[in-house]
Design a protein around this motif. Sequence first.
Motif: not given
Length: 268
Positions: A206-214, A218-223, A237-251
């Motif tokens: 199946c397809p796999v989504l990677f939603l990461l914060g720039e 905790i989970v650096p996008p580079r890794q 997707h790498v969300l610019p300016g976002v840390g580990h909590m995209g649901m709050f930082e970029a809902p």
Amino acid sequence: MKNTLLANGRRIAYYASGDAAHTVPLVLLHGFCEDASLWRPLLPRLRGVRTLRIDLPGFGASQPPLAPGMAIYADAVCAVLNELGIDRCVLAGHSMGGYAALEFGRHHPERLAGLGLVHSHPFEDTPERKENRQRGIDMVQARKKNLYVAQLFPGLFAPAFAQAHPEVVQALVRNGRRQPVAGIVAALKSMMDRADHTGTLRALQCPVLFLLGEQDTIVPPRQALTAAALPRVADLHVLPGVGHMGMFEAPERTAEILSDFWTFCTRK
Ligand code: MLT
């Protein structure tokens, strides 16, 4: 509305929303020291999507497991799907929820229409991280849960967001303090001992989504990005300016990405 069932002899709580006519729901798993309420900021923006949000064992209204292990969390997902007569789902997990989703994917790949890793990755703990987790267990068992939780959450956000929205960080700290010691300790042990899941990602059809914060420390996008080459189909997707909590930082963006991924995975 809260629903409950039993898995491995323990009560599991889950919450359903959206149109139950969709046979393949989006199942959302929260991260460490959180519960299903983590996804609330996204719900108004996921109106067209059938969602099931599970309190993982030991968090929210779900009882702590009798023994630790990532399989316990994957079993909870299975139990909810079985209870509702659902064959397949799009399963997305935030951080520790992603580790649980990968464990589910190893044992039940045929039940996945899609797998979402939200600020998560398939690699096992480094020796340094295992030591940190053991320190966390010692602290929480020494009646210092409140201090442990207070130290945990601020570092999960991009510094600019944490500074501008201390009330969001504090709400998560308060929620974290409500989680039982047994649930926190079981989760730390389960994460310490979890398997590497790069093979799981390679094997999934199946397809796999990677939603990461720039700015996720905790989970650096580079890794995490190195894992994006493993599945047959990856949505990245790498969300610019976002840390580990995209649901709050970029809902808005986080909900849009999850909704688009669900639509893609469930298209006829
Ligand atoms: C989480 O947010 O679930 C945890 O930070 C994940 C981890 O510590 O590996």
